[in-house]
Design a protein around this motif. Structure first.
Motif, short mmCIF file in Angstrom:
data_model
loop_
_atom_site.label_atom_id
_atom_site.label_comp_id
_atom_site.label_asym_id
_atom_site.label_seq_id
_atom_site.Cartn_x
_atom_site.Cartn_y
_atom_site.Cartn_z
N ALA A 40 0.82 -1.21 0.00
CA ALA A 40 0.00 0.00 0.00
C ALA A 40 0.85 1.26 0.00
N ASN A 41 2.08 1.21 0.50
CA ASN A 41 2.93 2.40 0.53
C ASN A 41 3.26 2.89 -0.87
N ARG A 42 3.11 2.05 -1.86
CA ARG A 42 3.39 2.44 -3.24
C ARG A 42 2.48 3.59 -3.66
N TRP A 43 1.29 3.70 -3.08
CA TRP A 43 0.31 4.69 -3.49
C TRP A 43 0.27 5.89 -2.55
N ARG A 44 1.23 5.99 -1.64
CA ARG A 44 1.28 7.14 -0.73
C ARG A 44 1.65 8.40 -1.48
N ASN A 45 1.33 9.52 -0.90
CA ASN A 45 1.71 10.81 -1.45
C ASN A 45 3.15 11.09 -1.03
#
Length: 88
Positions: free
Chosen positions: A34-39
């Motif tokens: 999920a960290n791949r889609w962090r800002n």
């Protein structure tokens, strides 16, 4: 099957999905990748714009994008040349 879960499969799925969403938002559970889609802006120091030169120096990176790309291309070319020599 328990009597309180005797409803339709769709309602159970909907309820489970809602609880999953709540748990993810509360960070009670972690989603792999999920960290791949962090800002990425959220990860910058608060004073990044004021001290940009200091942060770039700490990372050992040039501030000029063209200079960065040229250095990266040089490293890639060197690595590819070594790879080709190893194959020969």
């Amino acid at each position: 099957m328990r009597q309180d879960w005797a409803g339709s499969s769709a309602s159970r799925t909907s309820c489970a999905g809602w609880w999953l969403r709540v748990a993810v938002r509360r960070r009670e559970i972690r989603v792999v990748g999920a960290n791949r889609w962090r800002n990425p802006e959220d990860d910058l120091p608060a004073d990044f714009e004021d001290n940009r030169d200091v942060h770039y120096a700490a990372l050992g990176q040039p501030q000029d994008a063209g200079e960065f790309i040229a250095a990266l291309k040089g490293k890639l070319r060197t690595s590819l040349d070594r790879f080709e020599q190893a194959l020969a």
